[in-house]
Design a protein around this motif. Structure first.
Motif, short mmCIF file in Angstrom:
data_model
loop_
_atom_site.label_atom_id
_atom_site.label_comp_id
_atom_site.label_asym_id
_atom_site.label_seq_id
_atom_site.Cartn_x
_atom_site.Cartn_y
_atom_site.Cartn_z
N HIS A 106 0.88 -1.53 -0.17
CA HIS A 106 0.14 -0.49 0.22
C HIS A 106 1.28 1.31 0.07
CE1 HIS A 106 -2.35 -3.35 2.52
NE2 HIS A 106 -2.78 -3.18 0.99
N THR A 107 0.88 1.99 -1.53
CA THR A 107 1.41 3.23 -1.52
C THR A 107 1.18 4.30 -0.74
OG1 THR A 107 1.68 3.41 -3.62
CG2 THR A 107 2.23 4.96 -2.91
N ASP A 108 0.10 5.00 0.12
CA ASP A 108 -0.30 5.70 1.34
C ASP A 108 0.05 5.79 3.03
OD1 ASP A 108 -0.94 7.62 -0.74
OD2 ASP A 108 -3.43 6.21 -0.44
N ALA A 109 0.39 3.62 2.97
CA ALA A 109 0.56 3.59 3.84
C ALA A 109 1.95 3.40 4.17
CB ALA A 109 0.21 1.96 4.47
N THR A 110 2.84 3.05 3.34
CA THR A 110 3.92 2.85 3.58
C THR A 110 4.69 4.22 3.25
OG1 THR A 110 4.30 0.86 1.62
CG2 THR A 110 6.37 2.58 2.09
N LEU A 111 3.95 4.98 2.69
CA LEU A 111 4.60 6.83 2.57
C LEU A 111 4.10 7.09 4.39
CD1 LEU A 111 3.16 8.50 -1.02
CD2 LEU A 111 5.48 8.33 0.46
N LEU A 112 3.28 6.71 5.12
CA LEU A 112 2.83 7.10 6.53
C LEU A 112 3.36 6.94 6.97
CD1 LEU A 112 0.51 8.43 8.29
CD2 LEU A 112 -0.17 6.08 8.44
N LEU A 113 4.63 5.50 6.79
CA LEU A 113 5.50 5.27 8.05
C LEU A 113 6.63 5.49 7.09
CD1 LEU A 113 6.88 2.29 9.35
CD2 LEU A 113 7.65 1.50 7.11
N MET A 114 6.98 6.18 6.24
CA MET A 114 7.96 6.73 6.36
C MET A 114 8.14 7.84 7.07
SD MET A 114 8.99 5.93 1.82
CE MET A 114 10.34 6.72 1.99
N GLU A 115 7.08 8.31 7.28
CA GLU A 115 6.89 9.59 7.28
C GLU A 115 7.44 9.86 9.45
OE1 GLU A 115 3.54 13.65 8.36
OE2 GLU A 115 3.34 12.29 6.61
N LYS A 116 6.42 8.75 8.91
CA LYS A 116 6.60 8.68 10.92
C LYS A 116 8.36 8.20 11.44
CE LYS A 116 2.08 7.25 11.87
NZ LYS A 116 1.27 8.11 12.67
N LEU A 117 8.84 8.16 10.39
CA LEU A 117 10.38 7.45 10.70
C LEU A 117 11.22 9.02 10.87
CD1 LEU A 117 10.72 4.07 9.02
CD2 LEU A 117 11.26 4.13 11.51
N GLU A 118 10.66 9.89 10.18
CA GLU A 118 11.16 10.52 9.59
C GLU A 118 10.95 11.72 10.68
OE1 GLU A 118 13.25 13.86 7.09
OE2 GLU A 118 12.84 11.26 6.62
N ASN A 119 9.84 11.46 10.91
CA ASN A 119 9.61 12.60 12.42
C ASN A 119 10.29 12.24 13.68
OD1 ASN A 119 8.24 14.37 10.70
ND2 ASN A 119 6.29 13.10 11.12
N ALA A 120 10.55 10.93 13.89
CA ALA A 120 11.36 10.39 14.56
C ALA A 120 13.35 10.23 14.54
CB ALA A 120 10.76 9.21 14.97
N GLY A 121 13.48 10.55 13.24
CA GLY A 121 14.95 10.85 13.57
C GLY A 121 16.19 9.87 13.15
N ILE A 122 14.95 8.36 12.04
CA ILE A 122 15.28 7.25 12.77
C ILE A 122 16.16 6.97 10.94
CG2 ILE A 122 15.43 5.43 12.37
CD1 ILE A 122 14.94 5.77 15.25
N VAL A 123 17.59 6.97 10.78
CA VAL A 123 17.51 7.03 10.09
C VAL A 123 17.37 5.30 8.78
CG1 VAL A 123 19.89 7.00 8.25
CG2 VAL A 123 20.26 8.42 9.63
N ALA A 124 16.27 5.50 7.47
CA ALA A 124 15.88 4.00 7.66
C ALA A 124 15.89 4.39 5.44
CB ALA A 124 14.97 3.94 7.72
N TYR A 125 15.82 2.42 5.57
CA TYR A 125 15.29 2.56 4.31
C TYR A 125 14.21 1.71 4.72
CZ TYR A 125 20.08 3.35 1.49
OH TYR A 125 21.23 3.91 1.51
N VAL A 126 13.24 1.99 3.51
CA VAL A 126 11.61 1.87 4.20
C VAL A 126 11.49 1.02 2.20
CG1 VAL A 126 9.23 2.05 4.40
CG2 VAL A 126 11.37 3.48 5.93
N GLY A 127 10.88 0.00 2.09
CA GLY A 127 10.89 -0.13 0.59
C GLY A 127 9.18 -0.33 1.18
N LYS A 128 7.77 -0.39 -0.71
CA LYS A 128 7.16 -0.72 -0.53
C LYS A 128 7.33 -1.91 -1.23
CE LYS A 128 3.30 -0.70 -4.16
NZ LYS A 128 3.61 -2.25 -3.93
#
Length: 425
Positions: free
Chosen positions: A130-152
């Protein structure tokens, strides 16, 4: 503030054999990178703010090379099943719920909050289709300051109808839209994520390969986890000699395409040699491999061959976000492999598993996972003073105890790329 000093018992890896410990020492952060570890603080750095963690353990942030964020909600369930049955009974049913953004928000809030509280500073993460849910996950990680690679996730065959993308074309279109939309993030980057070969048609692999070359993306997937899965790939990809070739034929298996392959439990000699040659990263997930009865990967052999290896918690086949638990499991499983299968290869040591959880996995992110000069400054301060003991222990013994007790809840401070995520006042 990205210029400061941490004082404490500094522990970090230079190699899989060399664990460096400076008791009551200093590690310097300058412009978000390590300026080195010192027994005595050089005069040039004396004017910098100093966070005094004198009696605590200071380690590089831990790196999780393989974790499924949407599965965090059902960790601990279905551990009496093997891989394919577990996927059909629990995983696919749960991941379908992320079409509902309200559900995704609740679930990802929990995942990200617990990840912040862990010793993990960097992670490679699977979302869902799910594109929107994956973007939501990325946004939450970004706001938390975690460095990550996230995949749809991509999957257009051999999946339940409720979680199977309607076509390779639609999957690729959704993926491209997601890639464009994810460019707004600074700390969280996209990674192509074909779930595994059985769930992706040749046409989908071809389209993902085009996207990989267009956007110069890394790739993450699964490889040789389960014997039944390997036989399935042989049936589906009859023009290939082994599982890894099903990715390699599309240019998605290392070298110009940075790649993480999770598990690699049953990789044969030809596959191992291709992984070594192509510099494919192996994400070793020992607890998951035990829980799903997949087996024990020959990780010591991978290290001795000079291959790229890190650790993964593999939630929810793994039960915890704790990379300390993953380290302990890696040692324990390697002992079982040595005792029951191959006594010519010694079990993993504390030095080796600590390296895997820090510098080994950190290499996928560049210069990360160590306090050597020039490395990105990720640090976790561990306060183990509440663990009662009568004897005197040195810093290495205290670190080993933290690993085996999986003591993530003893974190006093956390820093990522020099940024203060949290610290005790």
């Amino acid at each position: 503030m990205r210029n400061y000093v941490l004082k404490g018992n500094i522990c970090y890896s230079k190699s899989s054999k060399e664990l460096c410990i400076v008791e009551n020492g200093y590690v310097v952060c300058k412009d978000g990178r390590s300026a080195g570890v010192y027994e005595t603080l050089p005069e040039i750095y004396e004017a910098l703010p100093c966070y005094n963690y004198e009696d605590k353990i200071v380690i590089p942030g831990l790196v999780d090379l393989h974790v499924h964020a949407p599965q965090y909600s059902f960790r601990g369930l279905g551990m009496d099943l093997e891989l394919i049955e577990w996927l059909n009974t629990h995983t696919f049913v749960e991941e379908a719920k992320y079409a509902d953004l309200e559900y995704a928000k609740k679930a990802y809030d929990i995942f990200v909050e617990d990840l912040i509280d862990s010793a993990t500073t960097r992670a490679c993460i699977f979302g869902t289709i799910h594109t929107d849910a994956t973007l939501l996950l990325m946004e939450k990680l970004e706001n938390a300051g975690i460095v990550a690679y996230v995949g749809k996730v991509n999957m257009d065959r051999n999946s339940p109808q409720y979680l199977c993308e309607e076509s390779a074309e639609k999957s690729a279109q959704d993926t491209q839209k997601w890639l464009v939309d994810s460019q707004r993030f600074q700390y969280v980057k996209p990674i192509l994520t074909p779930r595994f070969t059985p769930s992706c048609t040749d046409e989908l692999f071809e389209r993902l390969s085009e996207l990989q070359k267009k956007y110069h993306l890394p790739v993450q997937s699964h490889l040789s986890e389960n014997l039944g899965e390997i036989d399935w790939v042989k049936e589906l990809c009859q023009g290939t000699q082994f599982y890894g070739e099903s990715y390699h034929q599309y240019g998605m298996f290392g070298n110009a395409c940075p790649t993480i392959m999770a598990h690699c439990v049953h990789s044969g000699e030809a596959e191992i040699e291709m992984m070594r040659k192509q510099q494919v990263f192996v994400a070793h997930c020992p607890e998951s491999n035990a829980n799903l009865a997949s087996g024990v990967a020959p990780v010591k052999t991978y290290l001795e061959k000079g291959m790229k290896v890190g650790l993964g918690t593999d939630i929810a086949a793994g039960s915890s976000l704790s990379l300390f638990r993953a380290m302990a499991s890696a040692v324990q499983c390697s002992k079982l492999r040595w005792r029951l299968y191959d006594q010519s290869v010694a079990p993993l040591t504390v030095e080796e598993v600590f390296y895997l959880a820090t510098k080994g996995g950190g290499e996928f992110f560049g210069k990360a996972g160590s306090f050597e000069e020039g490395y990105e400054f990720d640090a976790v301060v561990m306060d183990d003073t509440s663990i009662r003991h009568p004897q005197s222990l040195g810093a290495k013994e205290r670190l080993e105890r933290l690993i085996y007790l999986a003591e993530d809840h003893h974190i006093a401070a956390k820093f990522i790329s020099g940024r203060v995520i949290f610290r005790e006042k």
